[in-house]
Design a protein around this motif. Structure first.
Motif, short mmCIF file in Angstrom:
data_model
loop_
_atom_site.label_atom_id
_atom_site.label_comp_id
_atom_site.label_asym_id
_atom_site.label_seq_id
_atom_site.Cartn_x
_atom_site.Cartn_y
_atom_site.Cartn_z
N THR A 36 5.51 -7.36 -1.85
CA THR A 36 6.33 -6.92 -0.55
C THR A 36 7.89 -7.29 -0.78
N ALA A 37 8.77 -6.45 -0.47
CA ALA A 37 9.94 -7.02 -0.49
C ALA A 37 10.62 -5.55 0.56
N ASP A 38 11.78 -5.71 1.03
CA ASP A 38 12.47 -4.91 1.68
C ASP A 38 12.55 -3.43 0.97
N TYR A 39 12.48 -3.33 0.03
CA TYR A 39 12.59 -2.05 -0.78
C TYR A 39 11.25 -1.53 -1.24
N ILE A 40 10.29 -2.20 -0.80
CA ILE A 40 9.03 -1.73 -1.50
C ILE A 40 8.13 -1.33 -0.16
N THR A 41 7.26 -0.08 -0.37
CA THR A 41 6.58 0.36 0.83
C THR A 41 5.09 0.68 0.02
N GLN A 42 4.11 0.78 0.99
CA GLN A 42 2.87 1.23 0.58
C GLN A 42 2.71 2.79 1.08
N ASP A 43 3.72 3.19 1.49
CA ASP A 43 3.55 4.53 2.36
C ASP A 43 4.41 5.82 1.50
N ILE A 44 3.70 6.54 0.98
CA ILE A 44 4.44 7.59 0.10
C ILE A 44 5.44 8.40 0.68
N ASP A 45 4.91 8.58 2.13
CA ASP A 45 5.86 9.49 3.07
C ASP A 45 7.19 8.91 3.23
N GLU A 46 7.18 7.46 3.21
CA GLU A 46 8.60 6.96 3.43
C GLU A 46 9.49 7.02 2.12
N ILE A 47 8.95 7.61 1.07
CA ILE A 47 9.76 8.07 -0.01
C ILE A 47 9.93 9.61 -0.10
N VAL A 48 8.98 10.17 0.24
CA VAL A 48 9.31 11.75 0.17
C VAL A 48 10.16 12.45 1.27
N ASN A 49 10.18 11.55 2.46
CA ASN A 49 10.73 12.01 3.59
C ASN A 49 12.20 11.42 3.73
N ASP A 50 12.52 10.50 2.53
CA ASP A 50 13.70 9.84 2.82
C ASP A 50 14.79 10.99 2.28
N PRO A 51 15.64 11.45 3.21
CA PRO A 51 16.79 12.40 2.82
C PRO A 51 17.61 12.21 1.65
N GLU A 52 17.95 10.64 1.54
CA GLU A 52 18.85 10.32 0.58
C GLU A 52 18.29 10.41 -0.94
N ILE A 53 16.79 10.23 -1.07
CA ILE A 53 16.24 9.98 -2.07
C ILE A 53 16.31 11.86 -2.93
N GLU A 54 16.79 11.48 -4.00
CA GLU A 54 16.85 12.95 -4.71
C GLU A 54 15.88 12.99 -5.76
N LEU A 55 15.35 11.96 -6.30
CA LEU A 55 14.60 12.12 -7.53
C LEU A 55 13.46 11.04 -7.32
N VAL A 56 12.12 11.68 -7.56
CA VAL A 56 11.09 10.51 -7.69
C VAL A 56 10.71 10.24 -9.12
N VAL A 57 10.53 9.04 -9.64
CA VAL A 57 10.02 8.57 -10.77
C VAL A 57 8.56 8.08 -10.68
N GLU A 58 7.66 9.03 -11.20
CA GLU A 58 6.25 8.56 -11.37
C GLU A 58 5.76 7.52 -12.34
N VAL A 59 5.33 6.41 -12.29
CA VAL A 59 5.08 5.66 -13.37
C VAL A 59 3.93 4.86 -13.20
N LEU A 60 3.11 5.55 -12.18
CA LEU A 60 1.85 4.86 -11.55
C LEU A 60 0.89 4.93 -12.71
N GLY A 61 0.60 5.99 -13.51
CA GLY A 61 -0.68 6.16 -14.22
C GLY A 61 -1.65 6.94 -13.23
N GLY A 62 -2.68 7.30 -14.20
CA GLY A 62 -3.95 7.69 -13.65
C GLY A 62 -3.70 9.23 -12.93
N LEU A 63 -4.68 9.73 -12.51
CA LEU A 63 -4.58 11.18 -11.83
C LEU A 63 -4.71 11.29 -10.49
#
Ligand code: HSE
Length: 380
Positions: A36-63
């Protein structure tokens, strides 16, 4: 550029660490369940719905849910960079098509060769040149095992345990030793180099499980080294064949000199000739450098790694052939047409070298029989 980072594991931790030292790359949010930290979320929507974020880096692994998250990111208008060979080998065509439709980038240099800028260069090379063939050593774990058995006299199980302890192996190391990790990387390199997508079942694949000291000794005594190699090549009719198999390489080749867990990849362009790359094929900071190069690439306008014409491979049309080293139980017959000459008898084993044999035929001969070991003999 503001980034959403999916995963703070080995590669994600490396991306985060390097990005902190760069002024123009800001990791704004991280999807991660363990911290946990202020920049950490467990909700993918918080990232994809953030208009400031232009690029998503996927390093989760798995399918899964990685694939669903990757689609969400593209559908929300974010460029996508991934280091996930499993995701790209399974869903690369679909995700690339979606990215094209949306005018977004989809790059995955770190999914093959760790730190080595191979896919990126291959993707640029194929725009100006016809790729004739490509291949090399794309799995660090098996190279580590074969090297440890050959140069340190270790046995297979101890060498694999050491590769696991050093963090080179996949969570399930059978993916490494059975050649599936190398197969996924070959699917990516073939797509980028030849604009063809292979299905796993269309790539004859044999790993190193079952290798014995007798095979390593034979390699050394015949002036060669044993490596797990991938290869894809264009046949005269334009179709492409691809395979993964243990390979005997001449002791003076670059491949023979690749030690420990390093990788060595090459392509041959009709005009460029053979280009070879070697370096760290895995690991936190090395792999993260390829992710960061892709991020910078997106900012500079790079978009896709495959061409618009990239299509499913036509299986079965092209079949490569070459000579093989073959070890079978003494008394087991070898097909007559293979003109196999017995080179040695060691304990219960008979060791042969064959005339050129179709790759599919040799893989079919050994399928399901752990007592048979073979290695393609690489022409020098
Ligand atoms: N298990 C892989 C290898 C890690 O050994 O090469 C890098 O993809």
């Amino acid at each position: 550029m503001k980034i959403g980072l999916l995963g703070l594991g080995v590669v994600g931790g490396g991306v985060y660490e390097i990005a902190r030292g760069l002024q123009d790359v800001e990791i704004k949010k991280v999807l991660e369940a363990r911290f946990t930290a202020d920049y950490i979320t467990q909700d993918i929507d918080e990232i994809v719905n953030d208009p400031e974020i232009e690029l998503v880096v996927e390093v989760l692994g798995g399918l899964h849910p990685t694939y669903e998250y990757a689609r969400k990111a593209l559908e929300a208008g974010k460029h996508l960079v991934s280091s996930n060979k499993l995701l790209v080998s399974a869903y690369g065509p679909e995700l690339t098509a979606l990215a094209r439709q949306k005018g977004l980038a989809f790059l995955y240099s770190a999914a093959c060769g760790g730190s080595i800028p191979y896919l990126e260069n291959l993707s640029m090379a194929r725009r100006v040149d016809q790729i004739v063939a490509l291949g090399g050593i794309l799995n660090g774990t098996t190279n580590f095992i074969l090297d440890a058995m050959g140069s340190r006299g270790m046995n297979y199980d101890d060498a694999l345990a050491e590769a696991q302890a050093l963090g080179y192996a996949e969570r399930d190391p059978s993916s490494d030793v059975d050649g599936l990790d190398a197969q996924q990387k070959l699917i990516l390199t073939s797509a980028v180099g030849f604009d063809v997508y292979f299905k796993p079942e269309d790539i004859p694949t044999r790993g190193i499980a079952g290798v014995l000291p007798v095979d390593i000794d034979y390699a050394g005594k015949s002036g060669r080294a044993l490596k797990l190699c991938v290869r894809a090549e264009r046949a005269p009719d334009g179709t492409v064949s691809a395979y993964v198999e243990p390979t005997l390489v001449g002791e003076n080749t670059l491949e023979a000199m690749i030690r420990a867990n390093l990788n060595c990849i090459w392509y041959e362009g009709e005009n460029s000739g053979v280009m070879r790359y070697m370096g760290q094929g895995a690991g936190k900071l090395p792999t993260a450098t390829n992710v960061l190069r892709d991020i910078r690439g997106v900012a500079a306008g790079r978009r896709y790694m495959t061409g618009v014409a990239c299509a499913p491979a036509v299986p079965g049309k092209a079949s490569a052939r070459h000579g093989y080293y073959l070890r079978v139980k003494a008394g087991v017959p070898v097909p007559e047409g293979w003109a196999a000459k017995q080179r040695a008898a060691v304990g219960d084993w008979a060791l042969y070298e064959t005339a050129p044999v179709a790759v599919e035929a040799m893989h079919a001969f050994a399928a399901g029989d752990p007592a048979v070991f073979f290695a393609g003999i690489q022409a020098e």
